[in-house]
Design a protein around this motif. Structure first.
Motif, mmCIF file in Angstrom:
data_model
loop_
_atom_site.group_PDB
_atom_site.id
_atom_site.type_symbol
_atom_site.label_atom_id
_atom_site.label_comp_id
_atom_site.label_asym_id
_atom_site.label_seq_id
_atom_site.Cartn_x
_atom_site.Cartn_y
_atom_site.Cartn_z
ATOM 1 N N HIS A 361 23.164 64.811 -13.727
ATOM 2 C CA HIS A 361 24.586 65.016 -13.443
ATOM 3 C C HIS A 361 24.640 65.919 -12.217
ATOM 4 O O HIS A 361 23.670 66.618 -11.908
ATOM 5 C CB HIS A 361 25.302 65.662 -14.628
ATOM 6 C CG HIS A 361 24.686 66.954 -15.075
ATOM 7 N ND1 HIS A 361 23.624 66.999 -15.953
ATOM 8 C CD2 HIS A 361 24.950 68.238 -14.745
ATOM 9 C CE1 HIS A 361 23.277 68.262 -16.159
ATOM 10 N NE2 HIS A 361 24.059 69.038 -15.418
ATOM 11 N N ALA A 362 25.776 65.892 -11.522
ATOM 12 C CA ALA A 362 25.929 66.802 -10.382
ATOM 13 C C ALA A 362 26.599 68.076 -10.881
ATOM 14 O O ALA A 362 27.526 68.013 -11.696
ATOM 15 C CB ALA A 362 26.776 66.151 -9.291
ATOM 16 N N ILE A 363 26.139 69.221 -10.401
ATOM 17 C CA ILE A 363 26.791 70.475 -10.800
ATOM 18 C C ILE A 363 28.125 70.591 -10.052
ATOM 19 O O ILE A 363 28.337 69.914 -9.027
ATOM 20 C CB ILE A 363 25.881 71.700 -10.538
ATOM 21 C CG1 ILE A 363 25.555 71.842 -9.045
ATOM 22 C CG2 ILE A 363 24.597 71.612 -11.364
ATOM 23 C CD1 ILE A 363 24.829 73.138 -8.710
ATOM 24 N N PRO A 364 29.058 71.414 -10.550
ATOM 25 C CA PRO A 364 30.373 71.514 -9.895
ATOM 26 C C PRO A 364 30.247 71.782 -8.395
ATOM 27 O O PRO A 364 29.460 72.630 -7.963
ATOM 28 C CB PRO A 364 31.025 72.689 -10.637
ATOM 29 C CG PRO A 364 30.409 72.638 -12.005
ATOM 30 C CD PRO A 364 28.991 72.219 -11.784
ATOM 31 N N GLY A 365 30.986 71.016 -7.617
ATOM 32 C CA GLY A 365 30.983 71.181 -6.165
ATOM 33 C C GLY A 365 29.918 70.364 -5.452
ATOM 34 O O GLY A 365 29.840 70.381 -4.224
ATOM 35 N N ALA A 366 29.097 69.642 -6.193
ATOM 36 C CA ALA A 366 27.921 69.009 -5.577
ATOM 37 C C ALA A 366 27.943 67.486 -5.633
ATOM 38 O O ALA A 366 26.887 66.852 -5.634
ATOM 39 C CB ALA A 366 26.659 69.540 -6.243
ATOM 40 N N GLN A 367 29.105 66.884 -5.637
ATOM 41 C CA GLN A 367 29.138 65.416 -5.718
ATOM 42 C C GLN A 367 28.357 64.776 -4.568
ATOM 43 O O GLN A 367 27.722 63.737 -4.735
ATOM 44 C CB GLN A 367 30.588 64.927 -5.699
ATOM 45 C CG GLN A 367 30.717 63.457 -6.007
ATOM 46 C CD GLN A 367 32.105 62.902 -5.719
ATOM 47 O OE1 GLN A 367 32.963 63.608 -5.195
ATOM 48 N NE2 GLN A 367 32.323 61.648 -6.070
ATOM 49 N N ALA A 368 28.393 65.415 -3.381
ATOM 50 C CA ALA A 368 27.742 64.831 -2.203
ATOM 51 C C ALA A 368 26.218 64.854 -2.297
ATOM 52 O O ALA A 368 25.528 64.231 -1.484
ATOM 53 C CB ALA A 368 28.191 65.588 -0.951
ATOM 54 N N ALA A 369 25.681 65.570 -3.293
ATOM 55 C CA ALA A 369 24.221 65.716 -3.380
ATOM 56 C C ALA A 369 23.520 64.375 -3.583
ATOM 57 O O ALA A 369 22.380 64.194 -3.156
ATOM 58 C CB ALA A 369 23.868 66.667 -4.516
ATOM 59 N N ARG A 370 24.183 63.419 -4.227
ATOM 60 C CA ARG A 370 23.505 62.138 -4.492
ATOM 61 C C ARG A 370 23.181 61.429 -3.168
ATOM 62 O O ARG A 370 22.072 60.951 -2.962
ATOM 63 C CB ARG A 370 24.377 61.257 -5.400
ATOM 64 C CG ARG A 370 24.650 61.909 -6.764
ATOM 65 C CD ARG A 370 25.092 60.900 -7.787
ATOM 66 N NE ARG A 370 25.457 61.515 -9.046
ATOM 67 C CZ ARG A 370 24.603 61.908 -9.987
ATOM 68 N NH1 ARG A 370 23.307 61.757 -9.805
ATOM 69 N NH2 ARG A 370 25.033 62.434 -11.109
ATOM 70 N N ARG A 371 24.176 61.394 -2.277
ATOM 71 C CA ARG A 371 23.927 60.755 -0.973
ATOM 72 C C ARG A 371 22.919 61.570 -0.163
ATOM 73 O O ARG A 371 22.079 61.026 0.543
ATOM 74 C CB ARG A 371 25.229 60.600 -0.199
ATOM 75 C CG ARG A 371 26.101 59.494 -0.745
ATOM 76 C CD ARG A 371 27.136 59.010 0.286
ATOM 77 N NE ARG A 371 27.717 57.750 -0.137
ATOM 78 C CZ ARG A 371 28.737 57.657 -0.997
ATOM 79 N NH1 ARG A 371 29.277 58.734 -1.511
ATOM 80 N NH2 ARG A 371 29.208 56.475 -1.350
ATOM 81 N N ALA A 372 23.016 62.888 -0.258
ATOM 82 C CA ALA A 372 22.099 63.757 0.507
ATOM 83 C C ALA A 372 20.650 63.525 0.056
ATOM 84 O O ALA A 372 19.733 63.501 0.876
ATOM 85 C CB ALA A 372 22.488 65.219 0.313
ATOM 86 N N LEU A 373 20.451 63.324 -1.253
ATOM 87 C CA LEU A 373 19.079 63.094 -1.744
ATOM 88 C C LEU A 373 18.546 61.759 -1.232
ATOM 89 O O LEU A 373 17.366 61.630 -0.896
ATOM 90 C CB LEU A 373 19.061 63.137 -3.281
ATOM 91 C CG LEU A 373 17.705 62.931 -3.948
ATOM 92 C CD1 LEU A 373 16.691 63.976 -3.488
ATOM 93 C CD2 LEU A 373 17.836 62.981 -5.473
#
Ligand SMILES: Cc1cc2nc3c(=O)[nH]c(=O)nc-3n(C[C@H](O)[C@H](O)[C@H](O)COP(=O)(O)OP(=O)(O)OC[C@H]3O[C@@H](n4cnc5c(N)ncnc54)[C@H](O)[C@@H]3O)c2cc1C
Length: 414
Positions: A361-373
């Motif tokens: 799951h993405a932690i709060p504020g980190a929705q963009a992390a999936r694309r960044a990874l």
């Protein structure tokens, strides 16, 4: 140094298999190195037909694996159409009116979540937006968080939670989803018992090493879980850039564990095939588990433990896990029924060093992390894939498959 293969794929789970199939279709040579002695990763069916990890093809009409299941003749059922939904509340089974009220609370939950995302406010924990105070609000939040997403809503980004929400149909496969995944891996070049411990991506090639020796490739696709990456399960040289570490740490794995209890023939006749049982929250802080009975009529009862309770029981060990689950069963069905449960098969995804959790799951504020990874490094020489990389179908086999195919396309583009 010359390349042993064009592309090295690390991990023979769904993403690795999808990537290798796509590369093979484009006539690129590849090799999958897999740490364990089996393929499938978090999609694995054992000899009894028990899916230790993934079992449903969620949102089946958009799921890339549905077409493979059909083409290969796998028998599927739409679980939502078959399942009897049982709810245990206040020491008894819920009335029809109470079950309807629970379903209405679920619908209300999703309307409120969608409105909260649409209002343009910054991201926050999903729990901040969830309805509170209604008769079944706490149970719905527990169900949608710990039991489905494997983590409490308070740990999750509201925006990622809404963006990765799934709909039906939810298909079950008689012979197991892991069996389908294994079929899809047939003929691929896979080396088992080959954990990659180091990956050098600083030169013109990538160079993987471990107990298997060294393999040199033009590109590497890394599909291991974010749990493994966060724990430093592979040492990268040079170290990964700060943004990659940030993305990995922003996508932790929740934990969902399952127990499969055999039930003796002729016992527990009240458990209909495919029925699902939830217990209501009895007091603040209570964390019920859930059950599914006799999938495809098999003499088995499945228990699901999610979120913080699953982590606590994983640390406490299998004996404590079994004792807790038997206690839950006794609480609802009584000691006589509990005596009909045989010794269970227990999964421990949190304790397995090659997973360290169930799904991300993405932690709060980190929705963009999936694309960044998923963003390739070094002109496409190092690419991350796997369920955590997919912004829509994260946490599922669909997301893993699509991200593996995307990684293969990125290799070709590079
Ligand atoms: C209990 C549970 C229930 C689930 N239920 C569902 C469901 O019903 N429907 C659904 O769609 N999804 C479900 N999921 C999620 C789904 O299983 C995953 O999203 C998906 O299988 C992940 O695939 P992957 O290829 O990204 O990662 P993985 O399956 O983790 O594959 C990565 C592979 O890398 C290997 N590896 C790790 N470290 C190394 C190393 N150093 N060197 C080489 N290899 C390494 C691992 O052994 C593994 O095989 C469930 C998961 C669990 C655990």
């Amino acid at each position: 140094m010359s390349n042993d293969v064009d592309v090295l794929v690390v991990g023979a789970g769904v993403a690795g298999i999808a990537a290798a199939r796509a590369l093979r279709a484009r006539a690129l040579s590849c090799l999958i190195l897999e740490a364990k002695d089996r393929i499938g990763g978090r999609a694995y069916t054992d000899a009894t037909g028990f899916d230790h990890g993934a079992s449903w093809l969620h949102q089946a009409n958009d799921n890339p694996l549905t077409a493979f299941a059909e083409a290969l003749g796998f028998e599927t059922v739409d679980h939502d159409k078959l399942r009897q939904r049982l709810l245990f509340t206040e020491g008894r089974f819920a009335t029809t009116a109470e079950r309807r009220a629970f379903m209405a609370a679920e619908d209300h939950f999703w309307r409120v979540i969608e409105a909260a995302v649409a209002d343009g406010a910054p991201d926050r924990p999903a729990s901040d937006a969830a309805p509170q105070g209604g008769r079944f609000d706490a149970l719905v939040a527990h169900w949608e968080g710990a039991q489905i997403c494997a983590a409490e809503l308070s740990r999750m980004s509201l925006h990622d939670f809404a963006a990765t929400a799934l709909d039906g149909p939810n298909l079950l496969l008689r012979h197991g989803l892991g069996t389908l995944v294994a079929r899809l891996a047939e003929g691929l070049p896979i080396r088992l018992n080959a954990p990659v411990s180091q990956l050098d991506w600083g030169g013109k090639h990538v160079d993987a090493s471990g107990t298997f020796g060294r393999i040199c490739a033009r590109t590497a696709i890394i599909t291991v879980s974010t749990g493994v990456l966060a724990q430093g399960g592979i040492a990268f040289t040079p170290d990964l850039p700060t943004e990659k570490h940030a993305a990995i740490n922003a996508l932790p794995l929740g934990l969902l564990n399952k127990l499969a209890f055999p039930i003796a023939p002729g016992t527990l006749p009240e458990f209909e095939p495919f029925a699902s049982l939830r217990r209501d929250i009895a007091a603040p802080g209570d964390r019920p588990i859930s059950w599914i009975s006799r999938p495809f009529g098999a003499p088995v009862l499945l228990a699901f433990i999610g979120g913080s309770l699953a982590w606590e029981l994983s640390r406490a060990g299998r004996q404590a896990t079994e004792a807790h689950v038997r206690g839950e069963f006794t609480r609802v069905f009584g000691t006589v029924a509990a005596a009909a449960l045989g010794p269970p098969t227990i999964t421990d995804w949190g304790g397995d060093p090659y997973f360290l959790g169930s799904y991300s799951h993405a932690i709060p504020g980190a929705q963009a992390a999936r694309r960044a990874l998923a963003e390739p490094l070094a002109d496409g020489r190092l690419i991350f894939a796997g369920e955590a990389c997919h912004p829509r179908f994260a946490a599922t086999v669909a997301g893993a498959w699509l991200s593996g195919e995307a990684a293969a396309r990125a290799c070709l583009a590079a």
